[in-house]
Design an enzyme around this catalytic site. Sequence first.
Site, PDB file in Angstrom:
ATOM      1  N   THR A 209       0.695  -1.131   0.076  1.00 43.00           N
ATOM      2  CA  THR A 209       0.031   0.013   0.011  1.00 43.00           C
ATOM      3  C   THR A 209       1.162   1.321  -0.105  1.00 43.00           C
ATOM      4  O   THR A 209       1.887   1.194   0.437  1.00 43.00           O
ATOM      5  CB  THR A 209      -1.002   0.091   1.193  1.00 43.00           C
ATOM      6  N   ARG A 237     -14.281  -7.481  -0.555  1.00 36.97           N
ATOM      7  CA  ARG A 237     -13.753  -6.994   0.913  1.00 36.97           C
ATOM      8  C   ARG A 237     -13.040  -5.497   0.687  1.00 36.97           C
ATOM      9  O   ARG A 237     -12.388  -5.112  -0.231  1.00 36.97           O
ATOM     10  CB  ARG A 237     -12.470  -8.121   0.961  1.00 36.97           C
ATOM     11  N   ASP A 240      -8.699  -1.101   5.308  1.00 35.49           N
ATOM     12  CA  ASP A 240      -8.458   0.009   6.322  1.00 35.49           C
ATOM     13  C   ASP A 240      -8.192   1.216   5.453  1.00 35.49           C
ATOM     14  O   ASP A 240      -8.736   2.360   5.851  1.00 35.49           O
ATOM     15  CB  ASP A 240      -7.541  -0.140   7.409  1.00 35.49           C
ATOM     16  N   THR A 259      -0.471   1.288   6.872  1.00 42.10           N
ATOM     17  CA  THR A 259      -0.104   0.047   6.083  1.00 42.10           C
ATOM     18  C   THR A 259      -0.063  -0.921   6.914  1.00 42.10           C
ATOM     19  O   THR A 259       0.787  -1.126   7.518  1.00 42.10           O
ATOM     20  CB  THR A 259       1.065   0.367   5.106  1.00 42.10           C
ATOM     21  N   GLY A 260      -0.871  -2.061   6.429  1.00 39.11           N
ATOM     22  CA  GLY A 260      -0.599  -3.288   7.204  1.00 39.11           C
ATOM     23  C   GLY A 260      -1.828  -4.268   7.106  1.00 39.11           C
ATOM     24  O   GLY A 260      -2.802  -4.283   6.117  1.00 39.11           O
TER      25      GLY A 260
HETATM   26  N1  ASP Z   1      -3.887  -2.116   4.617  1.00 38.53           N
HETATM   27  C1  ASP Z   1      -4.053  -2.412   3.316  1.00 38.53           C
HETATM   28  C2  ASP Z   1      -5.136  -3.493   3.325  1.00 38.53           C
HETATM   29  O1  ASP Z   1      -5.377  -4.127   4.362  1.00 38.53           O
HETATM   30  C3  ASP Z   1      -2.849  -3.347   2.991  1.00 38.53           C
HETATM   31  C4  ASP Z   1      -1.654  -2.664   3.195  1.00 38.53           C
HETATM   32  O2  ASP Z   1      -1.454  -1.937   3.865  1.00 38.53           O
HETATM   33  O3  ASP Z   1      -0.719  -3.227   2.219  1.00 38.53           O
HETATM   34  O4  ASP Z   1      -6.082  -3.464   2.433  1.00 38.53           O
END
Ligand code: ASP
Length: 343
Positions: A209, A237, A240, A259-260
């Site tokens: 992200t 889906r 966040d 990001t996570g």
């Molecule tokens: N937070 C993002 C999600 O769950 C993914 C990411 O941060 O890489 O869609």
Amino acid sequence: MPLMPTLPTLTAVAAVLLAPGLEAAAAAATAPTALVIHGGAGVITREQLSVNDERAIRADLDAALDAGDAVLNAGGSALDAVTAAVVVLEDSPWFNAGKGAVFTADGGHELDAAIMEGHTRRAGAVTGVRTVRHPVRLARAVMEHTRHVFLAAEGAEAFADTRPEIERVGNDWFNTERRRQQLEAAREREQRQAAGDDVTPVPGAHFGTVGAVALDANGHIAVATSTGGMTNKRWGRIGDAPVIGAGTYANDQCGISGTGWGEFYLRAVAAHAICARVALRGDPIAAAADDVINNVIPALGGDGGAIGLDARGTIVMPFNTAGMYRGWIHPDGRRGTAVFREP
Ligand code: ASP
């Protein structure tokens, strides 16, 4: 008998009344700027990343910093700076946003993005868009050209149809070979899990992200986040990133892009939780971000990182994963990019 004030008297009174405000505005307009960006947190180790790939990724982070910094140096707004930085990252195939977005379970791409301006609390977001080259620009158009904050899927596409400045592409334009291999790996892993012989989570299923947070010369903060979400996601889906407060949040003292593992950032309302600690508890932003990223999220079972800054330009970049693609320009001009825990 009351004296009628003369024009010079009024002018003098107005000057006295206005002076403090003008001084403040003049001081603010020359205030130092700051910029911080991320390209995702996750299982990013030196063993997995070749020197050449690392160099290419850091070059794209640098290009994004250049784009945002050019706006800020010209006296532009934090909103324009984060838009410019995120557009560059969306165009880079290295990150899970725009070109290079992960694949859904049915082999396509569904993109999410959000943008927020701190001092006005204006915000715009989109989820599940399939044909918009720069989802951050569509999120911004939602903020600036509708009475709404959050548009989804077909509705967001229909709104994009009304905005000629929003560039459109076919869904397969977002394809990259690297992400296709990740989808294959995720599918194989899922089959093994279904057969009961592998229950470990898919490594790298959720990282890449992108996001940016900026402080402009007027002391205003803005944040933007853009993502393809998680590899192999299904059923529409939503993570966040496009949810205001979860992956993206700004007020006049604090801006955060997360990001996570999105499910955990949603449940922790992570970005808002950090800014609330600053606003309500008076926590320094570093302590607030550290608490949410290194205590709250892992305690729930999630992982990831965040970037952010406060109104003085204090930059934070905590993460609880092996690495996080990140770049920064401090108010004093110190600048850098990093991937692993040790830069
Ligand atoms: N937070 C993002 C999600 O769950 C993914 C990411 O941060 O890489 O869609």
